[in-house]
Design a protein around this motif. Structure first.
Motif, short mmCIF file in Angstrom:
data_model
loop_
_atom_site.label_atom_id
_atom_site.label_comp_id
_atom_site.label_asym_id
_atom_site.label_seq_id
_atom_site.Cartn_x
_atom_site.Cartn_y
_atom_site.Cartn_z
N VAL A 20 0.80 -1.20 0.00
CA VAL A 20 0.00 0.00 0.00
C VAL A 20 0.85 1.27 0.00
CG1 VAL A 20 -1.86 1.19 1.21
CG2 VAL A 20 -1.86 -1.27 1.12
N GLU A 21 2.12 1.18 0.35
CA GLU A 21 2.98 2.35 0.30
C GLU A 21 3.08 2.86 -1.14
OE1 GLU A 21 6.80 1.55 1.97
OE2 GLU A 21 5.91 0.66 3.74
N ALA A 22 3.27 4.15 -1.28
CA ALA A 22 3.36 4.73 -2.62
C ALA A 22 4.79 5.15 -2.92
CB ALA A 22 2.46 5.94 -2.69
N LEU A 23 5.04 5.38 -4.20
CA LEU A 23 6.33 5.93 -4.59
C LEU A 23 6.53 7.24 -3.82
CD1 LEU A 23 6.27 5.38 -8.45
CD2 LEU A 23 7.70 4.20 -6.80
N PRO A 24 7.72 7.47 -3.30
CA PRO A 24 7.96 8.65 -2.47
C PRO A 24 7.63 9.96 -3.17
CG PRO A 24 9.89 7.21 -2.50
CD PRO A 24 8.89 6.64 -3.45
N ASP A 25 7.78 10.01 -4.46
CA ASP A 25 7.58 11.24 -5.21
C ASP A 25 6.11 11.54 -5.49
OD1 ASP A 25 8.71 13.50 -6.42
OD2 ASP A 25 8.53 12.56 -8.40
N ASP A 26 5.20 10.56 -5.30
CA ASP A 26 3.79 10.75 -5.64
C ASP A 26 3.16 11.96 -4.95
OD1 ASP A 26 3.75 8.68 -7.41
OD2 ASP A 26 2.52 7.35 -6.19
N GLN A 90 -1.92 2.01 -7.59
CA GLN A 90 -0.74 2.81 -7.31
C GLN A 90 0.49 1.91 -7.33
OE1 GLN A 90 -0.88 5.12 -3.65
NE2 GLN A 90 0.26 6.72 -4.69
N GLN A 91 1.59 2.47 -7.77
CA GLN A 91 2.87 1.77 -7.79
C GLN A 91 3.54 1.97 -6.45
OE1 GLN A 91 4.17 0.14 -10.68
NE2 GLN A 91 5.61 -0.70 -9.23
N PRO A 92 3.71 0.93 -5.62
CA PRO A 92 4.29 1.13 -4.29
C PRO A 92 5.78 1.45 -4.33
CG PRO A 92 3.83 -1.19 -4.66
CD PRO A 92 3.31 -0.43 -5.85
N GLU A 93 6.51 0.76 -5.16
CA GLU A 93 7.95 0.97 -5.31
C GLU A 93 8.28 0.63 -6.76
OE1 GLU A 93 10.29 -1.14 -2.40
OE2 GLU A 93 8.83 -0.71 -0.84
N PRO A 94 9.40 1.16 -7.28
CA PRO A 94 9.71 0.93 -8.70
C PRO A 94 9.72 -0.54 -9.12
CG PRO A 94 11.16 2.60 -7.81
CD PRO A 94 10.38 2.05 -6.65
N GLU A 95 10.18 -1.44 -8.29
CA GLU A 95 10.30 -2.85 -8.68
C GLU A 95 9.14 -3.72 -8.20
OE1 GLU A 95 12.72 -3.60 -10.81
OE2 GLU A 95 13.34 -1.51 -10.64
#
Length: 179
Positions: A20-26, A90-95
């Motif tokens: 559920v975490e999002a990309l930091p830049d979102d 949502q993309q949680p992390e790039p990988e």
């Protein structure tokens, strides 16, 4: 029917937190909304978008029938998306694979750093799913809480964890599988 062990539930929560975490830049990206109609009420500090609403912010993508943005103290203090259902990804992390969620109502509370999904809520990623009447995600605490309607027979929280996820998570945490 047996209840899941606390260890299994903790593992599931750990899996979902990473989901559920999002990309930091979102959070720093602009919000882009398209809709059939928009109505801004300056006195109340609300903007209501209705009809085929699509909202994007960084990797966050929401499709809803209606989105209401409340500005109480700062910009977008509370966002409420309603639909039959509302879809969110949502993309949680790039990988990591995409996190997908759906519910009839999805609310984001900026000051609480919390996402509240209600009415047929479901989160899924990489084969793991949690569904229930409501799901709360407390972003800073990285805590997922799912509830059912306790007053209705047969309405329960449902959790699905892919077979390979349990042993892979235990192996990577250093915990022996025979415990």
């Amino acid at each position: 029917m047996s209840r899941p062990s606390p260890r299994l539930f903790a593992l599931l929560c750990a899996l979902l937190v990473s989901q559920v975490e999002a990309l930091p830049d979102d959070r720093n990206q602009p919000i882009r909304i398209t809709a059939d109609q928009a109505l801004r009420d300056e006195k109340r500090g609300t903007t209501v978008y209705s009809g085929n609403v699509v909202m994007d912010q960084g990797s966050l993508h929401i499709e809803a029938d209606r989105i209401t943005i409340y500005r109480i103290v700062e910009d977008a203090d509370k966002i409420v998306a309603e639909g039959d259902p509302v879809y969110m990804e949502q993309q949680p992390e790039p990988e990591k694979p995409l996190m997908r969620a759906r519910a009839r109502i999805i609310e984001y509370y900026k000051t609480e750093d919390r996402v509240h999904m209600r009415k047929d809520a479901r989160i899924e990623q990489d084969g793991a799913t949690v569904s229930g009447n409501t799901i709360d995600y407390f972003i800073e605490q990285q805590l997922v809480k799912a509830d059912s309607l306790s007053d209705q027979a047969g309405d329960r929280v449902e959790v699905l964890i892919p077979a390979g996820s349990i042993s892979e998570s235990e192996d990577s945490s250093g915990t022996a599988q025979g415990e």
